[in-house]
Scaffold this active site. Structure first.
Site, mmCIF file in Angstrom:
data_model
loop_
_atom_site.group_PDB
_atom_site.id
_atom_site.type_symbol
_atom_site.label_atom_id
_atom_site.label_comp_id
_atom_site.label_asym_id
_atom_site.label_seq_id
_atom_site.Cartn_x
_atom_site.Cartn_y
_atom_site.Cartn_z
ATOM 1 N N HIS A 361 -18.534 -74.713 -67.233
ATOM 2 C CA HIS A 361 -19.446 -74.470 -66.254
ATOM 3 C C HIS A 361 -18.727 -74.086 -64.995
ATOM 4 O O HIS A 361 -18.562 -72.917 -64.441
ATOM 5 C CB HIS A 361 -20.489 -75.615 -66.257
ATOM 6 C CG HIS A 361 -21.533 -74.870 -65.350
ATOM 7 N ND1 HIS A 361 -22.423 -74.369 -65.485
ATOM 8 C CD2 HIS A 361 -21.999 -75.690 -64.101
ATOM 9 C CE1 HIS A 361 -23.429 -73.956 -64.602
ATOM 10 N NE2 HIS A 361 -22.938 -74.803 -63.527
ATOM 11 N N HIS A 403 -20.210 -81.986 -63.110
ATOM 12 C CA HIS A 403 -20.635 -80.841 -62.344
ATOM 13 C C HIS A 403 -20.096 -81.048 -60.722
ATOM 14 O O HIS A 403 -20.599 -81.711 -59.898
ATOM 15 C CB HIS A 403 -22.236 -80.693 -62.065
ATOM 16 C CG HIS A 403 -22.606 -79.586 -61.721
ATOM 17 N ND1 HIS A 403 -22.626 -79.171 -60.244
ATOM 18 C CD2 HIS A 403 -23.148 -78.473 -62.174
ATOM 19 C CE1 HIS A 403 -23.238 -78.203 -60.092
ATOM 20 N NE2 HIS A 403 -23.631 -77.628 -61.055
#
Length: 577
Positions: A361, A403
């Site tokens: 990501h 994240h």
């Protein structure tokens, strides 16, 4: 327990299909499970593909649907489900929802899951009131149909969308305004389809620039002159900061949905080349850096790293530019492949393909700029790539659904240089050693795990001149957590964190007031936070004095609509985080 409830309980007990239907970022919609926070994140804001015309593929074995029902189902799916399950429903971070699976489950089974949710991460769409009983029935029938395929998007379509509004020869040869460009901020006004350029010294809005839908990131050219912004609709705007009033000088649409853009940083190639990656079609395109003229399109469709099976939809989630070679590092999410793309000769394109881990990501560099640290979020790993040697240095196990944004680099008092990530899925912050020379025994290991406010974190940030480590929690379902921020003293991490009530300081009316993405100014003595509410609610940007941790300024007004990402020109240009 009546017969109906017994049947529902039985169906839930048989659950093997985690139908993660997705969610809009609405206050109170998510449940308290970490899986639901991930679901919200994956599909927040919906997909631009919801409005793309697609052919209805009738499946004779599926429950009947009218064309109007099919189109409504498609709209709901792309708004709420595609982020997890993929455009083609082949599975991404969520499980596949192809007819071979859904037909076998049947309408009753599917309706129960859509209606009541599950501990695996699916929100209770029916009982929460987000979907009506008729919409629950509609979606149960829709996912049993053959998935519609959006159109492809190639060179012909890109060239048709490409516009050079101010040719390079007609642009100024020097800066024509008096702005302190080093301390200029590009602020995403997400739901307005605009960015605000804000003077970091005066805290005044310089100008508002109309852009694509839901700008995802802003990136600076190596010289600090050109600002690249890309929206979820895959539209790129090239903004010249030297103009009397900064404005768009070129634009292009590189696909139907996208997230990432980057520019060349290697010596001798400054400002010359740009690259952007799309979610659909799954590909990336290399362009001229000063005009966005498309030059080369490369598909990312191919085999996964594990279990080495074909995936039709590896979305390009993030890209960074190497400081050691004329290369871009392009991360293909679903396959776990990292493409090191040599842009020095586009006619004879060379790529080194690195097997990392699935669901790549976001990420950034370590403090030296040599090692790229990228989160493989659903694999709960950080991939470390040596951009000097062009090889994988390590795969590091971290917490649940990392994240990091671009992460945070600092000197741990015990373990030396570290890079840190927070997590969507739990309250931990993982610190990874990044010095394989002087601290070899700690390199590419989690050397310390600290505990933050809670899960639902999107960004973590510090600055070389600061002793603070800031961690947001905008997707936590507890308003007290989502409307505040945690700050650690880097020199005393064992003492825990202090909570600052950023949302309260903004003095806004009703709204979610989610605090998202700490961003430093160029001097490293201020931290800017977005106070993010819905489009019809008041939002703001709160500026905090980094040394005293006290309120310094609040920027708000009718122009500040759903602010999310903020990118300081100097820090973004030089990969300082």
């Amino acid at each position: 327990m009546n017969h109906a409830n017994k049947r529902i309980t039985g169906l839930l007990a048989l659950a093997v299909l985690p139908f993660v239907a997705g969610a809009a970022l609405a206050q109170g919609t998510a449940g308290h499970g970490s899986g639901k926070m991930e679901t919200i994140y994956e599909s927040s804001g919906g997909s631009p593909l919801a409005n793309e015309p697609m052919h209805q593929n009738v499946n004779p074995k599926a429950p009947p649907m009218t064309e109007a029902e099919f189109n409504r189902g498609k709209e709901i799916y792309f708004q709420r489900c595609a982020g997890c399950h993929g455009v083609l429903r082949k599975g991404a971070t969520g499980k596949p929802l192809t007819p071979d699976i859904t037909l076998d489950r049947g309408s009753d089974y599917l309706k129960v899951f859509i209606n009541y949710g599950s501990p695996a991460g699916m929100p209770n769409w029916g009982t929460s009131g987000e979907l009506t009983e008729a919409e629950v029935d509609l979606m149960a029938r829709y996912v049993q149909q053959e998935p519609p395929t959006p159109p492809e998007y190639g060179m012909k379509e890109m060239e048709a969308s490409w516009k050079v509004l101010v040719p390079p020869g007609k642009r100024p040869t020097r800066q024509m305004n008096k702005l302190n460009l080093k301390n200029l901020f590009s602020v995403t006004l997400r739901d307005a389809g605009k960015i605000a350029l804000i003077d970091g010294d005066s805290k005044k809005i310089v100008t508002i620039v109309k852009t694509g839908y839901a700008v995802h990131i802003s990136r600076m050219s190596a010289s600090g002159r050109y600002l690249f912004v890309i929206g979820r609709d895959a539209k790129i705007d090239l903004i010249d900061l030297w103009l009397p009033t900064p404005a768009t000088v070129a634009e292009i649409k590189i696909g139907l949905e996208a997230r990432s853009v980057e520019t060349s940083k290697y010596k001798g190639y400054e400002d010359k080349v740009a690259v952007a990656g799309s979610y659909w079609p799954p590909q990336f395109v290399i362009m001229d850096g000063d005009t966005l003229k498309p030059r080369k399109i490369v598909s990312t469709r191919g085999m996964t790293v594990d279990p080495q099976e074909y995936h039709p939809e590896p979305r390009v989630a993030s890209i960074v530019a190497s400081h050691y070679h004329p290369e871009f590092l392009v991360n293909a999410k679903e396959t776990g492949k990292i493409y090191m793309v040599d842009y020095s000769d586009l006619d004879n394109l060379k790529m080194t393909v690195i097997d990392a881990a699935r669901f790549l990501h976001d990420g950034g560099f370590d403090s030296t700029g040599r090692y790229m640290m990228v989160a493989a979020n659903a694999s709960n790993k950080i991939a470390v790539v040596d951009t000097k040697e062009d090889k994988l240095a390590a795969l590091v196990d971290v917490g649940k659904t990392p994240h990091p944004g671009r992460g945070a680099n600092f000197i741990d008092p015990k373990f030396g240089p570290v890079w840190a990530t927070s997590h969507l899925g739990d309250e931990t912050i993982s610190l990874i050693g990044t010095d394989p020379v002087k601290h070899k025994q700690y390199a590419w290991k989690v050397v310390r795990t600290i505990t933050g406010q809670g899960g639902g974190s999107l960004f973590i940030k510090t600055h070389p001149k600061s002793s603070n480590l800031w961690v947001d929690t905008p997707l936590n379902p507890d308003a007290a957590l989502s409307q505040s921020v945690a700050v650690f003293d880097i020199n005393h991490l064992d003492k825990g964190f202090t909570v600052l009530p950023i949302g309260e300081w903004a003095k806004l009316g009703e709204g979610a007031k989610r605090i998202v993405q700490p961003e430093y100014n160029a001097a490293g003595d201020e931290v800017w936070f977005s106070v993010w509410s819905a489009k019809d609610k008041e939002s703001a940007i709160v500026v905090v004095d980094d040394k005293t941790r006290t309120l310094k300024a609040v920027i708000k007004g009718p122009e500040i609509v759903t602010p999310t990402g903020k990118f300081n020109v100097y820090n973004t240009q030089h990969d300082i985080y």
